[in-house]
Each structure stands twice: as C-alpha cells, then as structure tokens.
Scaffold this motif. Structure first.
Motif, PDB file in Angstrom:
ATOM      1  N   GLN A 163      -6.174   2.820 -40.659  1.00 10.79           N
ATOM      2  CA  GLN A 163      -6.515   0.956 -39.950  1.00 10.79           C
ATOM      3  C   GLN A 163      -8.281   1.072 -41.005  1.00 10.79           C
ATOM      4  O   GLN A 163      -8.862   2.040 -41.258  1.00 10.79           O
ATOM      5  N   VAL A 164      -7.425   0.418 -41.138  1.00  8.30           N
ATOM      6  CA  VAL A 164      -8.807  -0.468 -42.364  1.00  8.30           C
ATOM      7  C   VAL A 164     -10.318  -0.683 -41.757  1.00  8.30           C
ATOM      8  O   VAL A 164      -9.919  -1.639 -40.326  1.00  8.30           O
ATOM      9  N   LEU A 165     -11.547  -0.789 -41.971  1.00  2.00           N
ATOM     10  CA  LEU A 165     -12.557  -0.779 -41.365  1.00  2.00           C
ATOM     11  C   LEU A 165     -13.111  -2.541 -41.575  1.00  2.00           C
ATOM     12  O   LEU A 165     -12.874  -2.986 -42.670  1.00  2.00           O
ATOM     13  N   PRO A 166     -13.400  -3.164 -39.939  1.00  2.00           N
ATOM     14  CA  PRO A 166     -13.969  -4.318 -40.838  1.00  2.00           C
ATOM     15  C   PRO A 166     -15.250  -3.455 -41.938  1.00  2.00           C
ATOM     16  O   PRO A 166     -15.960  -3.131 -41.489  1.00  2.00           O
ATOM     17  N   ASP A 167     -15.451  -4.956 -42.568  1.00  2.00           N
ATOM     18  CA  ASP A 167     -16.116  -5.047 -43.354  1.00  2.00           C
ATOM     19  C   ASP A 167     -17.859  -5.481 -43.163  1.00  2.00           C
ATOM     20  O   ASP A 167     -18.681  -5.778 -44.527  1.00  2.00           O
ATOM     21  N   ASP A 168     -17.763  -5.627 -41.926  1.00  2.00           N
ATOM     22  CA  ASP A 168     -18.927  -5.857 -42.058  1.00  2.00           C
ATOM     23  C   ASP A 168     -20.179  -5.684 -41.808  1.00  2.00           C
ATOM     24  O   ASP A 168     -21.213  -6.171 -42.829  1.00  2.00           O
ATOM     25  N   GLY A 169     -20.229  -3.943 -42.068  1.00  2.00           N
ATOM     26  CA  GLY A 169     -21.189  -3.369 -42.354  1.00  2.00           C
ATOM     27  C   GLY A 169     -21.620  -3.217 -43.405  1.00  2.00           C
ATOM     28  O   GLY A 169     -22.380  -2.249 -43.938  1.00  2.00           O
ATOM     29  N   ASP A 227     -21.615   6.119 -38.268  1.00  2.00           N
ATOM     30  CA  ASP A 227     -21.413   5.681 -36.798  1.00  2.00           C
ATOM     31  C   ASP A 227     -19.793   5.351 -37.179  1.00  2.00           C
ATOM     32  O   ASP A 227     -19.305   5.268 -37.133  1.00  2.00           O
ATOM     33  N   LEU A 228     -19.325   7.101 -38.283  1.00  2.00           N
ATOM     34  CA  LEU A 228     -17.612   7.307 -38.396  1.00  2.00           C
ATOM     35  C   LEU A 228     -17.244   5.426 -39.651  1.00  2.00           C
ATOM     36  O   LEU A 228     -16.297   5.675 -39.476  1.00  2.00           O
ATOM     37  N   GLY A 229     -18.540   5.186 -40.377  1.00  2.00           N
ATOM     38  CA  GLY A 229     -18.079   4.575 -41.700  1.00  2.00           C
ATOM     39  C   GLY A 229     -18.203   2.817 -41.466  1.00  2.00           C
ATOM     40  O   GLY A 229     -17.245   2.007 -42.247  1.00  2.00           O
ATOM     41  N   HIS A 230     -18.483   2.906 -40.234  1.00  2.00           N
ATOM     42  CA  HIS A 230     -18.984   1.004 -39.541  1.00  2.00           C
ATOM     43  C   HIS A 230     -19.673   0.501 -40.401  1.00  2.00           C
ATOM     44  O   HIS A 230     -19.599  -1.032 -40.596  1.00  2.00           O
ATOM     45  N   THR A 231     -20.920   0.997 -40.690  1.00  2.00           N
ATOM     46  CA  THR A 231     -22.266   0.268 -41.270  1.00  2.00           C
ATOM     47  C   THR A 231     -22.636   1.515 -41.876  1.00  2.00           C
ATOM     48  O   THR A 231     -22.580   2.397 -41.765  1.00  2.00           O
ATOM     49  N   TRP A 232     -23.634   0.597 -42.950  1.00  2.00           N
ATOM     50  CA  TRP A 232     -23.985   1.392 -44.477  1.00  2.00           C
ATOM     51  C   TRP A 232     -24.094   0.640 -44.755  1.00  2.00           C
ATOM     52  O   TRP A 232     -25.051  -0.248 -44.659  1.00  2.00           O
ATOM     53  N   THR A 233     -25.585   1.824 -45.769  1.00  2.00           N
ATOM     54  CA  THR A 233     -26.698   1.420 -46.715  1.00  2.00           C
ATOM     55  C   THR A 233     -26.801   1.858 -47.836  1.00  2.00           C
ATOM     56  O   THR A 233     -25.749   2.841 -47.877  1.00  2.00           O
TER      57      THR A 233
END
Length: 372
Positions: free
Chosen positions: A188-194, A234-240
């Motif tokens: 599934q494609v994750l949301p890109d908010d993070g 967090d398993l790819g939901h948010t990134w820095t």
C-alpha cells in the motif's frame, strides 16, 4: 533531470550501467565460468559469469550457501532474469518469473533459499514487485505500479521479514513510500504527510541498497538537486532529511547505505558522469542523524557492506563502464585501502562469514579473506 531512476536508463548512463557481452542462456541451470583474481592484502574475488547478457544490480546473500541475484538484459526488450545458488556459488539456477521481457530487476530481498521478494524498476507499470515461497518455481505478482508519475528504485524489509518498504522517486515533489505488513504479499502507498519536500531530488537504482533498514530504523539516500539521507523510526510514516556531504549532481549523490548498528553507518556514492572522482564519495554517521565526510576513494561506490569479522571492516565497490574498484576501510570509512580494480554494482555480507558481489556482464563473486 527530475528522476534519477530514469537517469539509470538514459543514454548518459545506460551504456555504462548495462554493458553486456555475448548471450549465455537457455539452460535452467548455469554452472558458470569460474575464475580467481588475486590482489593485495591477501583478498581474492572468486568470480563466475552466470549470464553475460545480464547486468546484475540486485543481490541478497542469505548465508555461505545461499544467495540470489537479479538483473536486466543488455539486449533491448530481452527478459530480466533472477538466479539463485544453494551450494555456495558452484552452480546457479535460473528461477526467473515468466514474461519478464524488458523488465529491469534491481533489488531482491531473500529470507531463505525458498522465500524472496524482487523489484523491477521503471516508469509506470514497469515498476513491479514479485514474491516466491518455493525457491522461484512459481511467482506471485504482489504489486504493479499504476501511477505514471511513480518510479520505484529499491526495497527493504525490517528484521523478521513481516514489515517492508519500497522507495519511489518523488511524486508531486515528495518521495513516495510503499509499505507491506504481510511479508510482501500485498503493498500500500503510505500518505506523504510525514515526508519532507524534495522537488529536485530522486533515488538511484544502483545497487538495491538506496533504501535500508536496521532495527526499527529505515534510511534512504537521494541525489540530483540535493544529496541527502532520510531517516524514519516509525515504519516509514514520518521522515527527517539531513545533508549527506556527498556532492549532488544530475548523475551524482548517495547510491547506497550500510549500517552496523541503528546509529553507526555509512552512505556511499559518487558521480556516474565522472566515475574516477571518489572525492567525498563516502559519508559517515555515529548517531544516525548527522553526517560528515569520510575518506576519499579512487572510484565511485555503488554499494557498501560491513565484513563479518572482528573490528567490522568496511568494504565498498563500484563500477561504471571500464572504471571499477573495491576498497577497504579499517576505521569505519575515515580512510581507505584500494584493494582491487575488480568492481561490482552490488555487495552483501552474511553473519556466517561470507561476502558476495554482483555486477555487469553477468558476473557474481565470492570474497575470500587471506591471512593478512
């Protein structure tokens, strides 16, 4: 260019990255053409040519006996292929999925001699993920990209093999992350908010290690308008995102990452347009968040791996056309010994003490460690 995945297929890089010789094929199992290459420091690549028409960029070594490689053909429109060994590289079996004409298999993640997930790269539906649980006797199509703006570059699984991520070049100015929580059966494609904005960046499908995981942390590298390392806990939901210190450019940036622990690792890369320039081609981190330049190389670095020996020496390798090389660091990437003019696209070392490499012209190799 907006998409560095496409750069790998462009006229600038295509000849260098997918150089092939005569076709060797047809049989279900290829014994190969072994040959040894002696080098300084007692290190030796034991090389085999499996299929000279294939450029191998996907590699996953399970242990001393088992490894998988994936490639794309140097002949336009010919099939991309997948090979597996279960006897330490003495023989290689063609276990390719059917109907792979024109596909470029650039990554493989294997849990055993029976279970593996492979990624084909490209625009639109050329980006695909397949999964096997019977050693390649049959394959299930787990994902076919239906967005013409997406271009997937690499994938990685977290320890245990249940959770995994795949990385696409930016869509609408942000990198896209694909996720699985059932060992690659569905995605599934994750949301890109993070995800931080990356309007001028893209990934390199150079070695299958542009995205890696270590513990519960994931990292990926970029190039193009900026050369950064992205991190998620967090398993790819948010990134820095942090500057990598590796120079950016149209064909330059971070090609691969390797980590000894979630905090201690390296990013490697270079410039495909100038492959002999290894200045600032290595960046090191000790906290997983800040990066500084490592030692210079005599060649670009498409992949890196920590050796399964005391002190965790670090190996890098790369090839671009006739420019090839492998180098060793005993101090975590701060300085390097040039070991060999043999170089490869992909590199992997296993916990039980084996190191494998794969590259152009259908070459695969095992590294033999000498006394010194």
């Amino acid at each position: 260019m907006r998409r560095l995945g496409n750069l790998v297929l462009s006229s600038l890089l295509g000849g260098a990255l997918l150089v092939g010789g005569g076709i060797v094929g047809g049989s279900a199992q290829a014994a190969g053409h072994p040959g040894g290459h002696g080098h300084r420091h007692g290190w030796t690549w034991k090389q085999t040519v499996i299929d000279a028409d294939q450029g191998f960029r996907g590699l996953d070594a399970v242990d001393r006996r088992t490894a998988w490689v994936t490639g794309g053909s140097a002949t336009e429109g010919a099939p991309g292929r997948v090979f597996r060994t279960a006897d330490g590289g003495r023989t290689w079996q063609d276990v390719s999925p059917p109907h792979t004409e024109g596909l470029l298999f650039r990554d493989v993640e294997a849990r055993s001699a029976r279970e593996a997930v492979i990624l084909a790269i490209g625009p639109g539906d050329a980006s695909r993920i397949y999964r096997t649980t019977d050693g390649g006797a049959s394959w299930a199509t787990a994902f076919v990209n239906d967005d013409p703006a997406a271009f997937y570059d690499c994938l990685a699984f977290y320890p245990g093999g249940r959770h995994g991520l795949a990385l696409s070049d930016p869509v609408d100015g942000k990198f896209r992350i694909l996720s699985t929580d059932d060992a690659g059966r569905s995605w599934q494609v994750l949301p890109d908010d993070g995800m931080p904005a990356a309007p001028t960046e893209a990934g390199f499908a150079a070695s299958g290690d542009c995205l890696v995981t270590v513990g519960r942390t994931a990292y990926f590298g970029s190039g193009g308008g900026a050369s950064r390392v992205f991190r998620s806990d967090d398993l790819g939901h948010t990134w820095t995102a942090t500057d990598s210190t590796i120079p950016a450019g149209d064909a330059a940036g971070v090609f691969a990452l390797a980590f000894r622990t979630p905090r201690d690792g390296v990013a490697v890369g270079g410039d495909f347009a100038d492959p002999t320039d290894g200045v600032d081609a290595v960046a090191v981190t000790r906290d997983g968040r800040t990066w500084r330049s490592g030692g210079d190389l005599q060649h670009l670095a498409e992949d890196a791996a920590y050796l399964p020996t005391r002190g965790h020496p670090l190996l890098v390798t790369g090839e671009s056309g006739e420019v090839r090389g492998t180098s060793l660091s005993l101090d975590g990437g701060h300085s390097w010994r040039h070991l060999s003019t043999d170089g490869y696209h992909a590199l992997d070392c296993t916990a039980d003490g084996s190191c494998w490499a794969a590259g152009a012209n259908g070459r695969v190799a095992r590294l033999e460690l000498g006394r010194n």
